[in-house]
Motif scaffolding. Sequence first.
Motif, PDB file in Angstrom:
ATOM      1  N   ILE A  85      -1.710  23.366 -21.144  1.00 42.22           N
ATOM      2  CA  ILE A  85      -0.471  22.988 -20.456  1.00 42.22           C
ATOM      3  C   ILE A  85       0.267  22.004 -21.361  1.00 42.22           C
ATOM      4  CG2 ILE A  85       0.486  21.831 -18.430  1.00 42.22           C
ATOM      5  CD1 ILE A  85      -1.963  22.920 -16.874  1.00 42.22           C
ATOM      6  N   ILE A  86       1.557  22.239 -21.539  1.00 45.06           N
ATOM      7  CA  ILE A  86       2.355  21.417 -22.451  1.00 45.06           C
ATOM      8  C   ILE A  86       3.049  20.315 -21.666  1.00 45.06           C
ATOM      9  CG2 ILE A  86       4.225  21.418 -24.142  1.00 45.06           C
ATOM     10  CD1 ILE A  86       3.566  24.391 -24.662  1.00 45.06           C
TER      11      ILE A  86
ATOM     12  N   ILE B  56      -1.751  15.249 -15.349  1.00 42.97           N
ATOM     13  CA  ILE B  56      -2.032  15.518 -16.767  1.00 42.97           C
ATOM     14  C   ILE B  56      -3.540  15.456 -17.015  1.00 42.97           C
ATOM     15  CG2 ILE B  56      -1.744  14.649 -19.125  1.00 42.97           C
ATOM     16  CD1 ILE B  56       1.119  13.741 -18.226  1.00 42.97           C
ATOM     17  N   LYS B  57      -4.199  14.483 -16.409  1.00 37.13           N
ATOM     18  CA  LYS B  57      -5.647  14.347 -16.586  1.00 37.13           C
ATOM     19  C   LYS B  57      -6.383  15.574 -16.032  1.00 37.13           C
ATOM     20  CE  LYS B  57      -9.331  11.049 -16.354  1.00 37.13           C
ATOM     21  NZ  LYS B  57      -9.629   9.639 -16.224  1.00 37.13           N
ATOM     22  N   ILE B  58      -5.976  16.045 -14.871  1.00 33.13           N
ATOM     23  CA  ILE B  58      -6.594  17.242 -14.290  1.00 33.13           C
ATOM     24  C   ILE B  58      -6.335  18.452 -15.190  1.00 33.13           C
ATOM     25  CG2 ILE B  58      -6.477  18.864 -12.346  1.00 33.13           C
ATOM     26  CD1 ILE B  58      -5.920  16.361 -10.561  1.00 33.13           C
ATOM     27  N   ALA B  59      -5.105  18.566 -15.679  1.00 35.80           N
ATOM     28  CA  ALA B  59      -4.764  19.680 -16.581  1.00 35.80           C
ATOM     29  C   ALA B  59      -5.616  19.626 -17.838  1.00 35.80           C
ATOM     30  CB  ALA B  59      -3.277  19.622 -16.939  1.00 35.80           C
ATOM     31  N   TYR B  60      -5.814  18.436 -18.381  1.00 38.64           N
ATOM     32  CA  TYR B  60      -6.637  18.251 -19.580  1.00 38.64           C
ATOM     33  C   TYR B  60      -8.075  18.726 -19.319  1.00 38.64           C
ATOM     34  CZ  TYR B  60      -9.434  15.868 -23.100  1.00 38.64           C
ATOM     35  OH  TYR B  60     -10.343  15.584 -24.104  1.00 38.64           O
ATOM     36  N   GLU B  61      -8.616  18.350 -18.181  1.00 41.50           N
ATOM     37  CA  GLU B  61      -9.994  18.702 -17.847  1.00 41.50           C
ATOM     38  C   GLU B  61     -10.170  20.202 -17.611  1.00 41.50           C
ATOM     39  OE1 GLU B  61     -10.583  16.127 -14.476  1.00 41.50           O
ATOM     40  OE2 GLU B  61     -10.917  14.365 -15.749  1.00 41.50           O
ATOM     41  N   ARG B  62      -9.142  20.861 -17.085  1.00 40.98           N
ATOM     42  CA  ARG B  62      -9.268  22.278 -16.731  1.00 40.98           C
ATOM     43  C   ARG B  62      -8.804  23.243 -17.810  1.00 40.98           C
ATOM     44  NH1 ARG B  62      -8.009  22.231 -10.268  1.00 40.98           N
ATOM     45  NH2 ARG B  62      -9.581  20.663  -9.836  1.00 40.98           N
ATOM     46  N   ARG B  63      -7.715  22.901 -18.508  1.00 45.74           N
ATOM     47  CA  ARG B  63      -7.152  23.832 -19.493  1.00 45.74           C
ATOM     48  C   ARG B  63      -6.852  23.195 -20.832  1.00 45.74           C
ATOM     49  NH1 ARG B  63      -2.222  26.804 -16.665  1.00 45.74           N
ATOM     50  NH2 ARG B  63      -1.808  27.329 -18.823  1.00 45.74           N
TER      51      ARG B  63
ATOM     52  N   VAL C  68       0.422   8.636 -22.376  1.00 46.56           N
ATOM     53  CA  VAL C  68      -0.446   9.774 -22.043  1.00 46.56           C
ATOM     54  C   VAL C  68      -1.758   9.672 -22.822  1.00 46.56           C
ATOM     55  CG1 VAL C  68      -0.706  12.289 -22.164  1.00 46.56           C
ATOM     56  CG2 VAL C  68       1.452  11.292 -21.363  1.00 46.56           C
ATOM     57  N   SER C  69      -1.685   9.358 -24.121  1.00 50.00           N
ATOM     58  CA  SER C  69      -2.895   9.268 -24.953  1.00 50.00           C
ATOM     59  C   SER C  69      -3.846   8.183 -24.469  1.00 50.00           C
ATOM     60  CB  SER C  69      -2.520   8.984 -26.406  1.00 50.00           C
ATOM     61  OG  SER C  69      -2.008  10.133 -26.991  1.00 50.00           O
ATOM     62  N   GLU C  70      -3.291   7.073 -23.997  1.00 53.05           N
ATOM     63  CA  GLU C  70      -4.148   5.992 -23.504  1.00 53.05           C
ATOM     64  C   GLU C  70      -4.811   6.375 -22.186  1.00 53.05           C
ATOM     65  OE1 GLU C  70      -1.757   2.443 -23.404  1.00 53.05           O
ATOM     66  OE2 GLU C  70      -1.656   2.348 -25.592  1.00 53.05           O
ATOM     67  N   PHE C  71      -4.099   7.105 -21.333  1.00 52.23           N
ATOM     68  CA  PHE C  71      -4.643   7.497 -20.034  1.00 52.23           C
ATOM     69  C   PHE C  71      -5.581   8.694 -20.148  1.00 52.23           C
ATOM     70  CE2 PHE C  71      -4.566   9.285 -15.713  1.00 52.23           C
ATOM     71  CZ  PHE C  71      -4.813   8.139 -14.972  1.00 52.23           C
ATOM     72  N   VAL C  72      -5.270   9.607 -21.071  1.00 53.71           N
ATOM     73  CA  VAL C  72      -6.069  10.822 -21.257  1.00 53.71           C
ATOM     74  C   VAL C  72      -6.409  10.952 -22.749  1.00 53.71           C
ATOM     75  CG1 VAL C  72      -6.195  13.303 -20.824  1.00 53.71           C
ATOM     76  CG2 VAL C  72      -4.741  11.886 -19.374  1.00 53.71           C
ATOM     77  N   PRO C  73      -7.414  10.211 -23.221  1.00 54.00           N
ATOM     78  CA  PRO C  73      -7.784  10.291 -24.633  1.00 54.00           C
ATOM     79  C   PRO C  73      -8.281  11.689 -25.012  1.00 54.00           C
ATOM     80  CG  PRO C  73      -8.899   8.452 -23.533  1.00 54.00           C
ATOM     81  CD  PRO C  73      -8.234   9.282 -22.476  1.00 54.00           C
ATOM     82  N   GLY C  74      -7.973  12.114 -26.222  1.00 55.32           N
ATOM     83  CA  GLY C  74      -8.448  13.397 -26.716  1.00 55.32           C
ATOM     84  C   GLY C  74      -7.451  14.522 -26.595  1.00 55.32           C
ATOM     85  N   CYS C  75      -6.209  14.195 -26.222  1.00 55.66           N
ATOM     86  CA  CYS C  75      -5.170  15.225 -26.085  1.00 55.66           C
ATOM     87  C   CYS C  75      -4.851  15.863 -27.432  1.00 55.66           C
ATOM     88  CB  CYS C  75      -3.873  14.613 -25.558  1.00 55.66           C
ATOM     89  SG  CYS C  75      -3.960  14.017 -23.886  1.00 55.66           S
ATOM     90  N   LYS C  76      -4.239  17.031 -27.347  1.00 50.56           N
ATOM     91  CA  LYS C  76      -3.668  17.658 -28.531  1.00 50.56           C
ATOM     92  C   LYS C  76      -2.202  17.235 -28.595  1.00 50.56           C
ATOM     93  CE  LYS C  76      -6.716  21.657 -28.473  1.00 50.56           C
ATOM     94  NZ  LYS C  76      -6.779  23.122 -28.356  1.00 50.56           N
TER      95      LYS C  76
END
Length: 187
Positions: free
Chosen positions: A7-8, A43-50, A69-77
Amino acid sequence: MKKIKEIIVVEGKCDTLAIKRAVMADTIETNGSEISQDTLNRIKIAYERRGVIVFTDPDFPGKRIRQIVSEFVPGCKHAYLAKEDAIAKGDKGVGVEHATNEAIIAALSHVREEMVGEEIDTIPWEDLIAAGLTGGPDSKRRRELIGSQLRIGYMNAKQLHKRLNMFRVTREEFQQALEALYRTEEE
């Protein structure tokens, strides 16, 4: 048309329209820099699922949203659009919504994954100094070119060092980007 699994994350509705014009993808809109806790949770849920790809405008608000976003959800693309590819005709602003389909597809084809955990200094600070990417009269322009070549966006020298290592840019990739920079300077 290319389909994107992740998800973008974009800033607004016009960005979503531009993405959907270029590729088949789902988006989450942050509604500009007023990114809410609810949006961060989605965004965190989207990261975990897709998985997610953060694709914000190449300007200060876009960098701020990317950082939040990076601080809240580390490891994003992350996908980066060069500023020259995001400028509207008639100089009416900078943003993903102004990019061509080709520029969007190119940015999404060169996604970088943020590495979380052990800090590895893949490109030492001394290499940035030796390459003239900091401390010189032409350093800013050189960082712009390197950031564009590596598709990691524009940043100051300290941020460049951090991104090179965060995205695990290899010495070979860095050297190739420098060679492209030197060719540009010779022309």
